[in-house]
Write a protein that holds these residues in place. Structure first.
Motif, mmCIF file in Angstrom:
data_model
loop_
_atom_site.group_PDB
_atom_site.id
_atom_site.type_symbol
_atom_site.label_atom_id
_atom_site.label_comp_id
_atom_site.label_asym_id
_atom_site.label_seq_id
_atom_site.Cartn_x
_atom_site.Cartn_y
_atom_site.Cartn_z
ATOM 1 N N ALA A 112 -34.202 -18.460 3.889
ATOM 2 C CA ALA A 112 -35.196 -18.681 4.956
ATOM 3 C C ALA A 112 -36.516 -18.099 4.476
ATOM 4 O O ALA A 112 -36.520 -17.107 3.735
ATOM 5 N N PRO A 113 -37.651 -18.713 4.883
ATOM 6 C CA PRO A 113 -38.940 -18.169 4.461
ATOM 7 C C PRO A 113 -39.153 -16.765 5.049
ATOM 8 O O PRO A 113 -38.862 -16.552 6.229
ATOM 9 N N MET A 114 -39.638 -15.835 4.224
ATOM 10 C CA MET A 114 -39.819 -14.449 4.675
ATOM 11 C C MET A 114 -41.295 -14.140 4.851
ATOM 12 O O MET A 114 -42.116 -14.830 4.242
ATOM 13 N N PRO A 115 -41.699 -13.120 5.603
ATOM 14 C CA PRO A 115 -40.779 -12.283 6.371
ATOM 15 C C PRO A 115 -40.375 -12.966 7.672
ATOM 16 O O PRO A 115 -41.050 -13.877 8.126
ATOM 17 N N TYR A 116 -39.296 -12.471 8.255
ATOM 18 C CA TYR A 116 -38.865 -13.012 9.544
ATOM 19 C C TYR A 116 -38.153 -11.938 10.351
ATOM 20 O O TYR A 116 -37.795 -10.880 9.813
ATOM 21 N N THR A 117 -37.976 -12.227 11.635
ATOM 22 C CA THR A 117 -37.173 -11.377 12.510
ATOM 23 C C THR A 117 -35.765 -11.966 12.519
ATOM 24 O O THR A 117 -35.594 -13.160 12.795
ATOM 25 N N LEU A 118 -34.762 -11.155 12.186
ATOM 26 C CA LEU A 118 -33.390 -11.644 12.071
ATOM 27 C C LEU A 118 -32.793 -11.961 13.454
ATOM 28 O O LEU A 118 -33.309 -11.505 14.476
ATOM 29 N N GLY A 119 -31.688 -12.689 13.473
ATOM 30 C CA GLY A 119 -30.909 -12.853 14.708
ATOM 31 C C GLY A 119 -31.109 -14.195 15.384
ATOM 32 O O GLY A 119 -32.206 -14.756 15.388
ATOM 33 N N ASN A 120 -30.043 -14.702 15.972
ATOM 34 C CA ASN A 120 -30.037 -16.061 16.514
ATOM 35 C C ASN A 120 -29.656 -16.149 17.984
ATOM 36 O O ASN A 120 -29.534 -17.256 18.506
ATOM 37 N N GLU A 121 -29.448 -15.007 18.640
ATOM 38 C CA GLU A 121 -28.897 -15.109 20.003
ATOM 39 C C GLU A 121 -29.235 -13.857 20.797
ATOM 40 O O GLU A 121 -29.170 -12.746 20.266
ATOM 41 N N ALA A 122 -29.599 -14.058 22.067
ATOM 42 C CA ALA A 122 -29.832 -12.910 22.954
ATOM 43 C C ALA A 122 -29.815 -13.388 24.395
ATOM 44 O O ALA A 122 -29.782 -14.597 24.668
ATOM 45 N N ALA A 123 -29.840 -12.406 25.307
ATOM 46 C CA ALA A 123 -29.873 -12.728 26.740
ATOM 47 C C ALA A 123 -30.719 -11.689 27.450
ATOM 48 O O ALA A 123 -30.836 -10.548 26.998
ATOM 49 N N GLY A 124 -31.333 -12.097 28.557
ATOM 50 C CA GLY A 124 -32.176 -11.165 29.304
ATOM 51 C C GLY A 124 -32.895 -11.863 30.437
ATOM 52 O O GLY A 124 -32.361 -12.794 31.040
ATOM 53 N N VAL A 125 -34.153 -11.424 30.664
ATOM 54 C CA VAL A 125 -34.899 -11.900 31.823
ATOM 55 C C VAL A 125 -36.164 -12.623 31.354
ATOM 56 O O VAL A 125 -36.861 -12.146 30.456
ATOM 57 N N VAL A 126 -36.463 -13.754 31.985
ATOM 58 C CA VAL A 126 -37.663 -14.519 31.646
ATOM 59 C C VAL A 126 -38.891 -13.753 32.164
ATOM 60 O O VAL A 126 -38.972 -13.408 33.348
ATOM 61 N N THR A 127 -39.850 -13.464 31.236
ATOM 62 C CA THR A 127 -41.045 -12.717 31.640
ATOM 63 C C THR A 127 -42.320 -13.568 31.592
ATOM 64 O O THR A 127 -43.355 -13.143 32.081
ATOM 65 N N ALA A 128 -42.254 -14.728 30.963
ATOM 66 C CA ALA A 128 -43.417 -15.636 30.939
ATOM 67 C C ALA A 128 -42.925 -17.045 30.636
ATOM 68 O O ALA A 128 -41.904 -17.223 29.971
ATOM 69 N N VAL A 129 -43.686 -18.002 31.148
ATOM 70 C CA VAL A 129 -43.281 -19.404 31.001
ATOM 71 C C VAL A 129 -44.462 -20.180 30.426
ATOM 72 O O VAL A 129 -45.574 -20.111 30.958
ATOM 73 N N GLY A 130 -44.237 -20.911 29.328
ATOM 74 C CA GLY A 130 -45.306 -21.684 28.693
ATOM 75 C C GLY A 130 -45.593 -22.972 29.465
ATOM 76 O O GLY A 130 -44.835 -23.358 30.362
ATOM 77 N N LYS A 131 -46.691 -23.610 29.077
ATOM 78 C CA LYS A 131 -47.084 -24.878 29.724
ATOM 79 C C LYS A 131 -45.972 -25.918 29.557
ATOM 80 O O LYS A 131 -45.314 -25.972 28.522
#
Ligand code: NDP
Length: 323
Positions: free
Chosen positions: A54-73
């Motif tokens: 994968a092109p670097m640098p990057y933030t690792l990880g493919n999965e998470a759960a939580g609360v929506v804090t902002a919504v895009g257009k």
């Protein structure tokens, strides 16, 4: 800025850097999720080691759960405050992330963020393996390798619920006992026993309709020898290394076998794929036929320790990072 696990070069767990990372507002079609729990998956180690480039640098990880804090257009399905989980390319080992709304799912009341982070990637994988790759039917005999692992425990329970007899392999007696508690009728200690011979004994020579193999190199070609004629070899992972190129004649010699190397991404990309796999997963978890086991929690900053445990074969079930 958010705290995140960043990767600048491939290598062992020591290449994981816990630091501040930029996070812009969600783009059009995206939502921002404040993570409450982050799933750790074996695939994360393939990116870190360089097996999956994968092109670097990057933030690792493919999965998470939580609360929506902002919504895009342009996003209609989510609002601030919703609880959501997702499986998406590199981004999740962080306090927050932006994700395309189309890959996120709203969480039902009965499913905590921790459970969701522990099960979305592994459980949707189990769903497409059991219901879309080889369609398990009542009376089938199914071999599941690494049966006490994250995907393994879900596969064993779900295959049993579909009416199959499950044979599970495991790396230790404790792991075998756990697999038995979670749907495996028979277990094999594949580090000590010849699993091909044991499968033949257990099935009285009839062998299996399907082998679900996330171990790869170490169980090949033995897995092929566990299949009945017309059976299906499903190699879905490389915990011991990838399976090397092999002669297709090996499939004909064992009775017109099928072999496939599927990925969750392909099934998520089908129209309605993510939503329908998630729905099936929520159904079996909510009705109790599949229980999700979170066996270890690590602070996000200690992601390297989580990787050492996973690659050291020290874990069972699912492990999560807590931001
Ligand atoms: P697990 O919790 O199953 O951990 C991996 C397990 O593999 C270990 O606990 C160990 O169990 C077994 N194993 C066998 N040989 C080795 C080895 N040499 N080194 C390390 N472990 C070994 O991980 P996950 O549930 O996250 O993933 C399981 C598999 O599924 C992985 O191969 C992963 O890549 C794959 N996967 C594939 C997906 C797809 O769509 N194709 C999606 C999700 C996962 P034991 O000690 O019992 O042998």
């Amino acid at each position: 800025m958010v705290k995140a696990i960043r990767v600048y070069r491939t290598g062992g767990p020591e290449v994981l850097k816990y630091e501040e990372a930029e996070l812009a507002g969600p783009a059009r079609g995206e939502i921002r999720i404040k993570h409450e729990a982050i799933g750790v998956n074996y695939i994360d180690t393939y990116f870190r080691s360089g097996l999956y480039p994968a092109p670097m640098p990057y933030t690792l990880g493919n999965e998470a759960a939580g609360v929506v804090t902002a919504v895009g257009k342009g996003v209609t399905g989510f609002k601030v405050g919703d609880r959501a989980a997702y499986v998406a390319g590199l981004r999740s080992y962080a306090e927050e992330a932006n994700v395309p709304a189309e890959v996120a799912v709203k969480l039902p009341k009965g499913i905590s963020s921790e459970t969701a982070a522990a099960m979305m990637l592994k459980g949707m994988t189990a769903e497409y393996l059991l219901r879309r790759t080889y369609k398990v039917r009542e009376g089938d005999t199914v071999l599941v390798h690494a049966a006490a692992g994250g995907v393994g425990l879900i596969l064993c329970q779900w295959a049993k619920a579909l009416g199959a007899t499950v044979i599970g392999t495991a790396g230790s007696p404790e792991k075998a006992a756990l697999a038995k508690k979670n749907g495996a009728r028979h277990t094999i200690l594949y580090r000590d026993e010849d699993f091909v011979k044991r499968v033949a004994e257990i099935t009285k020579g009839k062998k299996c309709q399907v082998v679900y193999d996330g171990v790869g190199k170490a169980t090949f070609p033995g897995s092929l020898d566990c299949l009945a004629p017309l059976g299906m070899f499903v190699n879905f992972g490389n915990a011991s290394g990838p399976v090397d190129a092999f002669s297709l004649l090996m499939l004909s010699q064992r009775g017109s076998l099928f072999a496939t190397r599927p990925t969750l991404n392909t099934f998520m990309a089908q129209p309605g794929g993510t939503a329908s796999m998630a729905r099936q997963l929520f159904r079996v978890v909510e009705n109790g036929s599949v229980k999700i086991r979170v066996t270890q929690r690590f602070p996000l900053r200690d992601a390297a320790a989580a990787h050492r445990a996973l690659e050291g074969r020290e874990t069972t079930g699912s492990i999560v990072l807590v931001p």
